[in-house]
Every structure is written in structure tokens, then in C-alpha cells.
Scaffold this motif. Structure first.
Motif, short mmCIF file in Angstrom:
data_model
loop_
_atom_site.label_atom_id
_atom_site.label_comp_id
_atom_site.label_asym_id
_atom_site.label_seq_id
_atom_site.Cartn_x
_atom_site.Cartn_y
_atom_site.Cartn_z
N PHE A 172 18.52 6.35 -5.69
CA PHE A 172 18.69 7.79 -5.79
C PHE A 172 20.09 8.13 -5.29
CE2 PHE A 172 14.16 7.29 -5.83
CZ PHE A 172 13.75 8.26 -6.74
N ILE A 173 20.85 8.81 -6.13
CA ILE A 173 22.22 9.16 -5.82
C ILE A 173 22.29 10.67 -5.61
CG2 ILE A 173 24.59 9.15 -6.68
CD1 ILE A 173 23.63 6.60 -8.33
N GLN A 174 22.94 11.08 -4.52
CA GLN A 174 23.04 12.49 -4.18
C GLN A 174 24.49 12.92 -4.07
OE1 GLN A 174 19.94 11.64 -1.00
NE2 GLN A 174 19.90 13.89 -1.08
N HIS A 175 24.82 13.96 -4.83
CA HIS A 175 26.16 14.54 -4.76
C HIS A 175 26.25 15.44 -3.54
CE1 HIS A 175 30.03 15.46 -6.58
NE2 HIS A 175 29.89 16.64 -6.00
N GLU A 176 27.43 15.49 -2.96
CA GLU A 176 27.61 16.37 -1.81
C GLU A 176 29.02 16.94 -1.77
OE1 GLU A 176 28.65 13.72 2.00
OE2 GLU A 176 26.71 13.26 1.11
N SER A 177 29.10 18.11 -1.15
CA SER A 177 30.39 18.75 -0.92
C SER A 177 30.59 18.88 0.58
CB SER A 177 30.42 20.13 -1.58
OG SER A 177 29.46 20.98 -0.97
N ASN A 178 31.79 19.22 0.98
CA ASN A 178 32.09 19.38 2.40
C ASN A 178 31.61 20.71 2.95
OD1 ASN A 178 33.32 16.88 2.70
ND2 ASN A 178 35.29 17.67 1.98
N ALA A 179 31.47 21.70 2.07
CA ALA A 179 31.03 23.02 2.51
C ALA A 179 30.39 23.75 1.33
CB ALA A 179 32.20 23.82 3.05
N GLY A 180 29.47 24.63 1.64
CA GLY A 180 28.85 25.46 0.60
C GLY A 180 27.82 24.72 -0.23
N TYR A 181 27.88 24.93 -1.52
CA TYR A 181 26.91 24.39 -2.47
C TYR A 181 26.83 22.86 -2.40
CZ TYR A 181 24.57 23.89 -6.99
OH TYR A 181 23.69 23.57 -7.99
N LEU A 182 25.63 22.33 -2.26
CA LEU A 182 25.35 20.89 -2.13
C LEU A 182 26.00 20.26 -0.90
CD1 LEU A 182 25.44 19.62 -5.83
CD2 LEU A 182 23.47 20.38 -4.51
N GLU A 183 26.21 21.05 0.13
CA GLU A 183 26.74 20.51 1.37
C GLU A 183 25.72 19.54 1.99
OE1 GLU A 183 28.39 22.02 5.73
OE2 GLU A 183 27.88 23.50 4.18
N PHE A 184 26.21 18.41 2.47
CA PHE A 184 25.36 17.39 3.06
C PHE A 184 24.39 17.99 4.07
CE2 PHE A 184 24.57 14.40 6.57
CZ PHE A 184 23.83 13.45 5.89
N GLY A 185 23.12 17.63 3.94
CA GLY A 185 22.09 18.04 4.89
C GLY A 185 21.46 19.40 4.61
N THR A 186 22.06 20.20 3.72
CA THR A 186 21.47 21.51 3.42
C THR A 186 20.26 21.35 2.51
OG1 THR A 186 22.85 21.85 1.46
CG2 THR A 186 23.72 22.65 3.59
#
Length: 179
Positions: free
Chosen positions: A47-61
Motif C-alpha cells: 500500500f502506497i500513500q502520498h503525502e504533503s508537508n502541509a495541508g491536503y494529504l499531510e502525513f498523519g492527518t
């Protein structure tokens, strides 16, 4: 087993609310069927998860979490990424090598971004790909509906021959490892 299933970006933020992808719940059910068959055949499930540093899809949100309804087992692997290419600056290629993987199965979200980019990179790295033609989706855009985007990419990706390895389209109903 020399096959791995890559489940790309099936995350809450892409399956609910304003960014809910086309038929996301049906696609999740199909991905669960494909993953069950892959596990039963001894394939690696990633399972691959995209993440951003802030906002939408931010890690852990909440939006970053794997989608509700997606069936994940303790034996499945998870990889975090920050670009549309699941191989770029991740451990994916090394994980595949360490597990003797020679063939990939791809499904997930969004068709024209992460599914497309990861599939093309896999071909460039020498991996033949089964693209589960009804187990990837997107939101669509101002020019093309989501079904048009999916069909376009099914056709385009399965007609790329310049890398050597090819993309083979298979429906969820017809998916079998080694078939």
C-alpha cells in the motif's frame, strides 16, 4: 512468489468529500478482491500513500490515512511517497528487489497522475505490469470525465511498447496471479 500488488494512494482524502474519486467505493471493493487473490497466491501486497508537508494529504492527518473499507493485513507493506512516482525517493525498488519481485500488478488512485507515472516508471525499470483496468479511478477534470480518463489511460498504457516490458489490462473478475 515473484509478483507484487501495488495499491496506490487509496486514501481518505481521495475517497470522501470534495475530492471523492469516481466510484471510489466500488473501486475499493474491487481492490479488496484483487488483494485477496494476490495474497492467496503468495504475492507481496504494498500500500502506497502520498503525502504533503502541509495541508491536503499531510502525513498523519485523516485525509492521509488509507481509505475506510480498504482491507489491509498485517503482512502487507506500506510505503510513503511525495511525488506521483511511487519509486521516486522511496524504498519501493529496493523492497521489490529484496523480495525477488519481477512482475507488478497496479491499481489505485489517481489514474492520470500516480497510477500512470508509477506504471511508466515500472516499465522503464524492467517490470511487466498488469493494470487492473476497473480498479483505478480519478476525479476527472474540466476536459474529460473520470471514466474517459480511466479508459484513455487503459488504452494508452497498454499500447506502450518502447520499454520492452508491457502493460496487460485485466479486469477484477478475470484477475489471477500467473494467469
Amino acid at each position: 512468489m515473484n509478483t507484487a500488488l501495488l495499491v496506490i494512494d487509496v486514501q481518505q482524502g481521495l475517497c470522501e468529500g470534495e475530492h471523492d474519486a469516481f466510484e471510489s467505493q466500488q473501486v475499493i471493493r474491487r481492490i479488496n478482491q484483487v488483494a485477496d487473490r494476490a495474497r492467496a497466491a503468495g504475492a507481496l501486497v504494498v500500500f502506497i500513500q502520498h503525502e504533503s508537508n502541509a495541508g491536503y494529504l499531510e502525513f498523519g492527518t485523516d485525509s492521509w490515512q488509507l481509505a475506510r473499507g480498504l482491507e489491509v493485513k498485517a503482512t502487507d507493506l506500506r510505503i510513503r511517497k511525495t511525488s506521483p512516482d511511487s519509486f521516486h525517493r522511496t524504498e519501493l525498488e529496493q523492497v521489490l528487489k529484496d523480495n525477488g519481485v519481477t512482475d507488478l500488478v497496479v491499481c489505485g488512485m489517481h489514474t492520470e497522475f500516480c497510477v500512470d507515472t508509477t506504471t511508466r516508471r515500472a516499465l522503464a525499470l524492467g517490470y511487466p505490469v498488469i493494470l487492473v483496468e476497473d480498479a483505478h479511478t480519478t476525479e476527472g477534470n474540466q476536459y474529460l470525465s473520470a471514466p474517459q480518463v480511466v479508459q484513455h489511460h487503459n488504452t494508452t498504457l497498454s499500447n506502450i511498447s518502447s520499454f520492452g516490458p508491457r502493460v496487460r489490462l485485466v479486469s477484477t473478475a478475470d484477475f489471477r496471479i500467473g494467469a
